[in-house]
Motif scaffolding. Sequence first.
Motif, PDB file in Angstrom:
ATOM      1  N   THR A 113       0.846  -1.194   0.000  1.00  0.00           N
ATOM      2  CA  THR A 113       0.000   0.000   0.000  1.00  0.00           C
ATOM      3  C   THR A 113       0.884   1.249   0.000  1.00  0.00           C
ATOM      4  O   THR A 113       0.626   2.208  -0.728  1.00  0.00           O
ATOM      5  N   GLY A 152       2.100   2.027  -3.320  1.00  0.00           N
ATOM      6  CA  GLY A 152       1.080   2.362  -4.319  1.00  0.00           C
ATOM      7  C   GLY A 152       0.691   1.212  -5.229  1.00  0.00           C
ATOM      8  O   GLY A 152       0.046   1.431  -6.253  1.00  0.00           O
ATOM      9  N   SER A 160      -4.586   0.064  -3.395  1.00  0.00           N
ATOM     10  CA  SER A 160      -5.135   1.194  -2.641  1.00  0.00           C
ATOM     11  C   SER A 160      -5.749   0.694  -1.343  1.00  0.00           C
ATOM     12  O   SER A 160      -6.295  -0.400  -1.283  1.00  0.00           O
ATOM     13  N   THR A 191      -2.045   7.457  -2.227  1.00  0.00           N
ATOM     14  CA  THR A 191      -3.191   7.142  -3.082  1.00  0.00           C
ATOM     15  C   THR A 191      -3.275   8.082  -4.285  1.00  0.00           C
ATOM     16  O   THR A 191      -4.152   7.947  -5.120  1.00  0.00           O
ATOM     17  N   GLU A 236      -1.389   8.959  -7.514  1.00  0.00           N
ATOM     18  CA  GLU A 236      -0.305   8.401  -8.320  1.00  0.00           C
ATOM     19  C   GLU A 236       0.764   9.428  -8.675  1.00  0.00           C
ATOM     20  O   GLU A 236       1.955   9.192  -8.498  1.00  0.00           O
ATOM     21  N   ASP A 277      -5.544  -3.265  -8.180  1.00  0.00           N
ATOM     22  CA  ASP A 277      -4.660  -3.671  -7.090  1.00  0.00           C
ATOM     23  C   ASP A 277      -3.756  -4.769  -7.650  1.00  0.00           C
ATOM     24  O   ASP A 277      -4.249  -5.801  -8.087  1.00  0.00           O
TER      25      ASP A 277
END
Lengths: 340, 264
Positions: free
Chosen positions: A71, A74, A77, A91, A93, B262
């Motif tokens: 996280t 990156g 999220s 969060t 970019e 993700d």
Amino acid sequence: MRLAGVPPKFSLYLYFAGRRTGGMAAIEVDGLTKDYGEVLANDDLSFEVAEGEVFGYLGPNGAGKTTTIRTLMGFQSPTAGAATVLGHDVTDEGDLIAAKRRVGFLPSNPSFDEQVTGREILDLHASIKGDERREELLSVFDPPLDRKIRAYSTGNVQKLGLVQAFMHDPDLVVMDEPTSGLDPLMQREFNEFVDREKAEGLTVFLSSHVLSEVRRVCDRVGVLRKGRLVTTERIEDLLDRTGKFVRVRVAGDADPGAFAIDGAHDVVCSTTDGGGGDADSVDTPDSTDSDGPVSECTFTFTGDVNDLVARLGDHDVVDLDVEEAPLEEVFMRFYGETDA
Amino acid sequence: MLEIARFEGRHRVRGTAIVTAALGGFSLMYVVLFPTFAESLGTDIDELLAAYPEALQKAFGIQTLSTMEGFLASELYTFFWMLVIGLYFAYSAAGLIAADVEREQMDMLLALPVSRARVVLEKFASLAVPLLALTVVVPVVVYAGTVAVDYPVDPVSLFVLHALSVPYLLTFAGVGLVASVVFDRTSVAQRASLGLLTGLFFAESLLTDTDYEVVGVVSPSRYLDPNAVLIDGEYAFLDAAVLVVAAVALVGLAVVLFRRKDIA
């Protein structure tokens, strides 16, 4: 300091204010939560890593260490909460890319294109993020650069990973289980390397499930368990509380009461009389030398070492072993559960 | 800029050389074969062909086999170029993102100060290596071959056909790219895109002139017709424009999806 709800302009102000005073946190995690649906990998985590600090992120396998790291980088999220890396929102970019120019990263299982040589990998990284420290690093970690990655050993892949993580002279390096692929010699070299970097002001965030491997380099640790942060403290404090694992063999018949001193926990003793009948005696031929029964006692010791030495003086000690208590012991002692 | 594209592109050179040599050799074989074929059967071949059901002729894009143009359009271009090479691009594109995610190499790439959009676009751009090689080498080989066997085709039409097939192949690659972003396993991305494109290819040709013809509208093969280009010299630039829009939309979709993803 909570940045999540602060308007961008104000957080920018905080960023520069922080830089002026030099008090900015290199990493700030605030209420970070990652829910994969079937598992809550990170549950409302909050902590800070100060600039110039070596922070150990500890926990058993599956505790959620890698989730936090992914996280922060990156790659995914958060479900809830916020985090910043070098003052940049993870969060966002575009914002995080600015941070990444000054961040080095070593994943838990570094993996490179198998078809190319180590040199080609480093050249690619150099073309994007720079390589002012490449040669210097290669004199410490020396993977066979002209060989294809597919011919690399695990240790060599790890070395290549370390070189790419540090080659652009980052301000912060994030490493997931950096010592796992290294042999003891390389591990020592790694520790010394991190010490030198720390002296130069580098901030390090590294994870491990083996306390003894990282205790020498960390200033502070956060202990993660089942997605929750159970403690954040200075490494000395943790080690003091963790204590030593003691295994002592004394001549004669000793029972747990023999070591009932302050700071001794879970004393267990077994006596062998040297004449067989106990399976242990097969493995300890010297116990027969003492011409009588030998007792082996094990316990975790968190008290004053002088008390222990004094008490040992009361006995005819055959053998003594004192080592760092494993991290698992810490969990058992302080958090009441094992992770088995 | 373009560091990733150059890195990826360099590693496509060998595969490209092999595919280009194979397809070049294959094209040459067709060209060299044609005179024997034509001289032994003459125009009878088209009469023979008329005996086959029309749907079958349409499915394989056969208009005439009695001229070099018709022979190449149906035998080489409709089948090998449009289907096999199209699938080659979809297959290659399907590995662009998924393979890195699957082998845990994507983390290393995304740890660099690069945007996800840039990663997708540069990886896609690396397909320019096989695209350019095939687009330049194959028509040259085909034209030189037809001249050598004394059945020369119109070089302009031949090069236009290859130019028009660039957006066509990019559309195939675009489908593979989207699959590559959606799926974390290369094999799944490849199967999904190849299955879809093969299905659309045959659906388009089999459903022509039926009540379900409208289904073919979404098939890239609707927008490239080697027979029209080589035999009639009809260049459907508007169709090519449709393919350009489709390819751009697919790559754009892949970028949007990858930015929100993700990474596993």
